[in-house]
Write an enzyme that holds these catalytic residues in place. Structure first.
Site, PDB file in Angstrom:
ATOM      1  N   ARG A   1       8.010   8.764  -0.635  1.00 51.06           N
ATOM      2  CA  ARG A   1       7.703  10.131  -0.198  1.00 51.06           C
ATOM      3  C   ARG A   1       8.212  10.258   1.238  1.00 51.06           C
ATOM      4  O   ARG A   1       8.378   9.240   1.909  1.00 51.06           O
ATOM      5  CB  ARG A   1       6.172  10.327  -0.268  1.00 51.06           C
ATOM      6  CG  ARG A   1       5.737  11.750  -0.493  1.00 51.06           C
ATOM      7  CD  ARG A   1       4.252  11.835  -0.803  1.00 51.06           C
ATOM      8  NE  ARG A   1       3.404  11.507   0.324  1.00 51.06           N
ATOM      9  CZ  ARG A   1       2.084  11.367   0.246  1.00 51.06           C
ATOM     10  NH1 ARG A   1       1.464  11.532  -0.912  1.00 51.06           N
ATOM     11  NH2 ARG A   1       1.364  11.058   1.310  1.00 51.06           N
TER      12      ARG A   1
ATOM     13  N   ARG B   1      -0.147   5.576   9.734  1.00 49.57           N
ATOM     14  CA  ARG B   1      -1.184   6.150   8.856  1.00 49.57           C
ATOM     15  C   ARG B   1      -2.306   5.144   8.618  1.00 49.57           C
ATOM     16  O   ARG B   1      -3.483   5.506   8.560  1.00 49.57           O
ATOM     17  CB  ARG B   1      -0.561   6.598   7.527  1.00 49.57           C
ATOM     18  CG  ARG B   1       0.242   7.895   7.670  1.00 49.57           C
ATOM     19  CD  ARG B   1       1.268   8.076   6.568  1.00 49.57           C
ATOM     20  NE  ARG B   1       0.727   8.188   5.247  1.00 49.57           N
ATOM     21  CZ  ARG B   1       1.425   7.915   4.131  1.00 49.57           C
ATOM     22  NH1 ARG B   1       2.685   7.514   4.212  1.00 49.57           N
ATOM     23  NH2 ARG B   1       0.873   8.064   2.962  1.00 49.57           N
TER      24      ARG B   1
ATOM     25  N   ARG C   1     -11.793  13.138   6.243  1.00 53.34           N
ATOM     26  CA  ARG C   1     -11.016  12.039   6.795  1.00 53.34           C
ATOM     27  C   ARG C   1     -11.395  11.752   8.232  1.00 53.34           C
ATOM     28  O   ARG C   1     -10.708  10.987   8.904  1.00 53.34           O
ATOM     29  CB  ARG C   1      -9.550  12.453   6.785  1.00 53.34           C
ATOM     30  CG  ARG C   1      -8.679  11.663   5.851  1.00 53.34           C
ATOM     31  CD  ARG C   1      -7.353  12.373   5.864  1.00 53.34           C
ATOM     32  NE  ARG C   1      -6.303  11.517   5.504  1.00 53.34           N
ATOM     33  CZ  ARG C   1      -5.678  11.592   4.321  1.00 53.34           C
ATOM     34  NH1 ARG C   1      -6.044  12.464   3.418  1.00 53.34           N
ATOM     35  NH2 ARG C   1      -4.683  10.791   4.074  1.00 53.34           N
TER      36      ARG C   1
ATOM     37  N   ARG D   1       7.341   4.092  -3.419  1.00 53.59           N
ATOM     38  CA  ARG D   1       7.203   5.489  -3.851  1.00 53.59           C
ATOM     39  C   ARG D   1       8.255   6.406  -3.210  1.00 53.59           C
ATOM     40  O   ARG D   1       8.723   7.350  -3.818  1.00 53.59           O
ATOM     41  CB  ARG D   1       5.795   5.982  -3.497  1.00 53.59           C
ATOM     42  CG  ARG D   1       5.540   7.397  -3.987  1.00 53.59           C
ATOM     43  CD  ARG D   1       4.124   7.823  -3.722  1.00 53.59           C
ATOM     44  NE  ARG D   1       3.813   7.806  -2.301  1.00 53.59           N
ATOM     45  CZ  ARG D   1       2.649   8.156  -1.799  1.00 53.59           C
ATOM     46  NH1 ARG D   1       1.673   8.519  -2.590  1.00 53.59           N
ATOM     47  NH2 ARG D   1       2.436   8.125  -0.487  1.00 53.59           N
TER      48      ARG D   1
ATOM     49  N   LYS E   1      -5.858   7.010  -4.499  1.00 56.14           N
ATOM     50  CA  LYS E   1      -6.779   8.158  -4.572  1.00 56.14           C
ATOM     51  C   LYS E   1      -6.253   9.217  -5.534  1.00 56.14           C
ATOM     52  O   LYS E   1      -6.969   9.700  -6.397  1.00 56.14           O
ATOM     53  CB  LYS E   1      -6.983   8.783  -3.170  1.00 56.14           C
ATOM     54  CG  LYS E   1      -7.568   7.830  -2.143  1.00 56.14           C
ATOM     55  CD  LYS E   1      -7.811   8.508  -0.808  1.00 56.14           C
ATOM     56  CE  LYS E   1      -6.569   8.992  -0.091  1.00 56.14           C
ATOM     57  NZ  LYS E   1      -5.613   7.932   0.291  1.00 56.14           N
TER      58      LYS E   1
HETATM   59  P1  AP5 Z   1      -1.522   7.293  -4.821  1.00 53.05           P
HETATM   60  O1  AP5 Z   1      -2.402   7.525  -5.988  1.00 53.05           O
HETATM   61  O2  AP5 Z   1      -0.582   8.386  -4.400  1.00 53.05           O
HETATM   62  O3  AP5 Z   1      -2.401   6.813  -3.561  1.00 53.05           O
HETATM   63  P2  AP5 Z   1      -3.101   7.690  -2.473  1.00 53.05           P
HETATM   64  O4  AP5 Z   1      -4.283   6.909  -1.993  1.00 53.05           O
HETATM   65  O5  AP5 Z   1      -3.349   9.075  -2.993  1.00 53.05           O
HETATM   66  O6  AP5 Z   1      -1.937   7.627  -1.366  1.00 53.05           O
HETATM   67  P3  AP5 Z   1      -1.332   8.752  -0.449  1.00 53.05           P
HETATM   68  O7  AP5 Z   1      -0.209   8.127   0.306  1.00 53.05           O
HETATM   69  O8  AP5 Z   1      -1.020   9.989  -1.229  1.00 53.05           O
HETATM   70  O9  AP5 Z   1      -2.557   8.975   0.484  1.00 53.05           O
HETATM   71  P4  AP5 Z   1      -2.581   9.509   1.900  1.00 53.05           P
HETATM   72  O10 AP5 Z   1      -4.040   9.463   2.152  1.00 53.05           O
HETATM   73  O11 AP5 Z   1      -1.725   8.832   2.893  1.00 53.05           O
HETATM   74  O12 AP5 Z   1      -1.849  10.917   1.715  1.00 53.05           O
HETATM   75  P5  AP5 Z   1      -2.373  12.396   1.497  1.00 53.05           P
HETATM   76  O13 AP5 Z   1      -1.446  13.029   0.556  1.00 53.05           O
HETATM   77  O14 AP5 Z   1      -3.833  12.439   1.229  1.00 53.05           O
HETATM   78  O15 AP5 Z   1      -0.732   5.943  -5.082  1.00 53.05           O
HETATM   79  C1  AP5 Z   1       0.273   5.503  -4.178  1.00 53.05           C
HETATM   80  C2  AP5 Z   1       1.360   4.769  -4.987  1.00 53.05           C
HETATM   81  O16 AP5 Z   1       0.780   3.610  -5.578  1.00 53.05           O
HETATM   82  C3  AP5 Z   1       1.918   5.626  -6.145  1.00 53.05           C
HETATM   83  O17 AP5 Z   1       3.279   5.351  -6.270  1.00 53.05           O
HETATM   84  C4  AP5 Z   1       1.125   5.125  -7.367  1.00 53.05           C
HETATM   85  O18 AP5 Z   1       1.864   5.262  -8.553  1.00 53.05           O
HETATM   86  C5  AP5 Z   1       0.900   3.666  -7.007  1.00 53.05           C
HETATM   87  N1  AP5 Z   1      -0.368   3.161  -7.544  1.00 53.05           N
HETATM   88  C6  AP5 Z   1      -1.575   3.796  -7.551  1.00 53.05           C
HETATM   89  N2  AP5 Z   1      -2.508   3.019  -8.113  1.00 53.05           N
HETATM   90  C7  AP5 Z   1      -1.880   1.848  -8.462  1.00 53.05           C
HETATM   91  C8  AP5 Z   1      -2.329   0.639  -9.060  1.00 53.05           C
HETATM   92  N3  AP5 Z   1      -3.610   0.455  -9.425  1.00 53.05           N
HETATM   93  N4  AP5 Z   1      -1.429  -0.343  -9.235  1.00 53.05           N
HETATM   94  C9  AP5 Z   1      -0.130  -0.180  -8.851  1.00 53.05           C
HETATM   95  N5  AP5 Z   1       0.361   0.944  -8.291  1.00 53.05           N
HETATM   96  C10 AP5 Z   1      -0.506   1.939  -8.089  1.00 53.05           C
HETATM   97  O19 AP5 Z   1      -2.164  12.981   2.967  1.00 53.05           O
HETATM   98  C11 AP5 Z   1      -0.871  13.092   3.536  1.00 53.05           C
HETATM   99  C12 AP5 Z   1      -0.995  13.598   4.948  1.00 53.05           C
HETATM  100  O20 AP5 Z   1      -1.616  14.913   4.959  1.00 53.05           O
HETATM  101  C13 AP5 Z   1      -1.877  12.767   5.887  1.00 53.05           C
HETATM  102  O21 AP5 Z   1      -1.173  11.685   6.470  1.00 53.05           O
HETATM  103  C14 AP5 Z   1      -2.293  13.814   6.928  1.00 53.05           C
HETATM  104  O22 AP5 Z   1      -1.264  14.069   7.851  1.00 53.05           O
HETATM  105  C15 AP5 Z   1      -2.465  15.075   6.082  1.00 53.05           C
HETATM  106  N6  AP5 Z   1      -3.842  15.228   5.608  1.00 53.05           N
HETATM  107  C16 AP5 Z   1      -4.278  15.186   4.309  1.00 53.05           C
HETATM  108  N7  AP5 Z   1      -5.614  15.347   4.267  1.00 53.05           N
HETATM  109  C17 AP5 Z   1      -6.033  15.492   5.539  1.00 53.05           C
HETATM  110  C18 AP5 Z   1      -7.308  15.655   6.143  1.00 53.05           C
HETATM  111  N8  AP5 Z   1      -8.438  15.724   5.409  1.00 53.05           N
HETATM  112  N9  AP5 Z   1      -7.377  15.768   7.488  1.00 53.05           N
HETATM  113  C19 AP5 Z   1      -6.269  15.720   8.251  1.00 53.05           C
HETATM  114  N10 AP5 Z   1      -5.024  15.540   7.749  1.00 53.05           N
HETATM  115  C20 AP5 Z   1      -4.915  15.424   6.410  1.00 53.05           C
END
Ligand code: AP5
Length: 186
Positions: free
Chosen positions: A129, A140, A88, A127, A13
């Site tokens: 994190r 998750r 979400r 990654r 994403k």
């Molecule tokens: P990346 O682009 O970072 O993927 P992503 O889908 O953004 O993954 P996240 O882990 O950031 O998503 P998430 O939904 O768990 O976390 P968020 O920060 O939103 O890519 C991931 C990896 O893959 C990278 O290393 C990238 O380089 C690699 N990659 C990407 N595309 C690729 C490809 N095509 N081929 C190969 N490699 C690739 O949320 C974190 C936390 O915040 C949540 O767990 C929750 O606690 C809280 N939170 C956030 N939003 C809310 C909400 N709306 N409501 C409640 N809690 C929330």
């Protein structure tokens, strides 16, 4: 144009949002990034959010919704916005529709990034994190299945959902997304 990205952790994403926002010249709003900034700055919101994020749980809806409402009210969003990681849960989706409705706007496109769980786990472990430990990743993914995936039907029923295969190179996925955007926004 208002675009929503829906996809499990690691589906790309954030990666794809950066590319699409550059292409469309719209604002990228990532709730995950906003929470990580609040944690870094040690704000009250950051302190509240941190325990949920560390456990791989969703931050409570009311905290997220008020944070997004503030951000959507900012002038940079007037010319278009991509929501990455929001909504979400069904209550978040309903709250978003209400916010937009009040402004005479709507979600133009809800884009699902579909990726096999094994690929997701490999990407996230690579990654490193703080919330990318194997136990938190599994949790998750479970939270995604239980609380977020019902949004797919929500947007499908409204004719707003498109799905792309997120298991290709970053550029391949970007090209698929551009094709979906072009259909909605010719
Ligand atoms: P990346 O682009 O970072 O993927 P992503 O889908 O953004 O993954 P996240 O882990 O950031 O998503 P998430 O939904 O768990 O976390 P968020 O920060 O939103 O890519 C991931 C990896 O893959 C990278 O290393 C990238 O380089 C690699 N990659 C990407 N595309 C690729 C490809 N095509 N081929 C190969 N490699 C690739 O949320 C974190 C936390 O915040 C949540 O767990 C929750 O606690 C809280 N939170 C956030 N939003 C809310 C909400 N709306 N409501 C409640 N809690 C929330």
């Amino acid at each position: 144009m208002l675009v929503v990205f829906i996809g499990p952790p690691g589906s790309g994403k954030g990666t794809q949002a950066n590319q699409l926002c550059q292409h469309l010249s719209i604002t990228h709003l990532s709730t995950g990034d906003m929470f990580r900034a609040a944690i870094q700055d040690e704000t009250e919101l950051g302190v509240q959010a941190q325990e949920y994020i560390n456990r791989g749980e969703l931050v409570p809806d009311q905290l997220v919704v008020s944070m997004v409402a503030d951000a959507l009210g900012n002038p940079p969003c007037n010319s278009g916005c991509l929501l990455d990681g929001f909504p979400r849960s069904l209550p978040q989706a309903e709250a978003l529709d209400q916010m937009l409705d009040a402004e005479g706007k709507k979600v133009d496109l809800a884009l699902e990034l579909n990726v096999d769980e094994k690929v997701l786990i490999d990407r996230l472990l690579a990654r490193k994190r703080p919330d990318d430990t194997i136990d938190t990743i599994h949790h998750r993914l479970q939270v995604y299945r239980e609380q977020t995936s019902p949004l797919l039907n929500y947007y499908r029923e409204r004719g707003q959902l498109r799905t792309v295969n997120g298991d290709g190179t970053v550029d391949e996925v970007h090209q698929q997304i551009l094709a979906e955007v072009a259909e909605k926004n010719p």
